[in-house]
Enzyme design. Structure first.
Site, mmCIF file in Angstrom:
data_model
loop_
_atom_site.group_PDB
_atom_site.id
_atom_site.type_symbol
_atom_site.label_atom_id
_atom_site.label_comp_id
_atom_site.label_asym_id
_atom_site.label_seq_id
_atom_site.Cartn_x
_atom_site.Cartn_y
_atom_site.Cartn_z
ATOM 1 N NE ARG A 34 55.219 -10.707 27.035
ATOM 2 C CZ ARG A 34 53.931 -10.998 27.137
ATOM 3 N NH1 ARG A 34 53.285 -10.791 28.260
ATOM 4 N NH2 ARG A 34 53.269 -11.497 26.105
ATOM 5 C CG HIS A 46 51.697 -6.933 24.506
ATOM 6 N ND1 HIS A 46 51.834 -6.794 23.164
ATOM 7 C CD2 HIS A 46 52.159 -8.164 24.808
ATOM 8 C CE1 HIS A 46 52.351 -7.899 22.652
ATOM 9 N NE2 HIS A 46 52.553 -8.749 23.637
ATOM 10 C CD GLU A 60 58.979 -10.593 24.488
ATOM 11 O OE1 GLU A 60 57.855 -10.750 25.001
ATOM 12 O OE2 GLU A 60 59.165 -10.179 23.344
ATOM 13 N NE ARG A 63 54.685 -14.894 26.598
ATOM 14 C CZ ARG A 63 55.499 -14.181 25.833
ATOM 15 N NH1 ARG A 63 55.354 -14.175 24.523
ATOM 16 N NH2 ARG A 63 56.456 -13.461 26.370
#
Length: 160
Positions: free
Chosen positions: A134, A149, A119, A130
């Site tokens: 992703r 997420h 990831e 963050r």
């Protein structure tokens, strides 16, 4: 040469061509003052060349999992395309945890052996951490996008 061997040869040539085009495109945008400890060897091994440029020609893209929706690379936010470019060149990554093994605990991606997925963070403007975005890559070259997420994924179509 069997049909399967032809497909493999075409896929390898396509990945090489895309990697070369991506490296050329990125060389104009690299910050020579940027420093990084670099990705782990395993993360570098999973960096995929098809993240850098859309494929051209008549080679058809086949999703790794037709049950997942797909998304054109160009339809992703600019930060996701930046992350794909970093993956293709092996970094430097903005977060220390980029390139770590993605466990796929929720089984939302096709089931694979441990260590198959990695990831990478997609920068979220205004986020103090963050964030939730992703890119997840598979060893075979597939790439997935999640903006929530890991609650849902779309496979990234490198042709567009």
């Amino acid at each position: 040469m069997t049909s399967r061997n032809r497909v493999i040869v075409v896929a390898v040539l396509l990945v090489c061509a895309i990697a070369a085009a991506g490296a050329y495109a990125l060389s104009a945008h690299q910050d020579p003052t940027a420093t990084s400890t670099g990705p782990s060897p395993r993360a570098t091994a999973t960096a995929t060349a098809n993240a850098t440029a859309p494929a051209t020609g008549s080679v058809a893209w086949v999703p790794h999992d037709p049950r997942l929706a797909d998304v054109c690379r160009t339809a992703l936010p600019g930060q996701a395309r930046d992350t794909l470019a970093l993956i293709a060149t092996g970094g430097p990554y903005p977060y220390r945890s980029d390139g770590v093994v993605f466990e796929n605990r929720e089984s939302r991606l096709p089931r694979q052996r441990s260590g198959y997925y990695h990831e990478f963070t997609v920068v979220t403007p205004g986020s103090q951490d963050r964030g939730t975005r992703r890119v997840v890559t598979g060893t075979a070259g597939e790439q997935y996008w999640t903006a929530d997420h890991y609650a849902s994924f779309q496979e990234i179509d490198p042709r567009c």
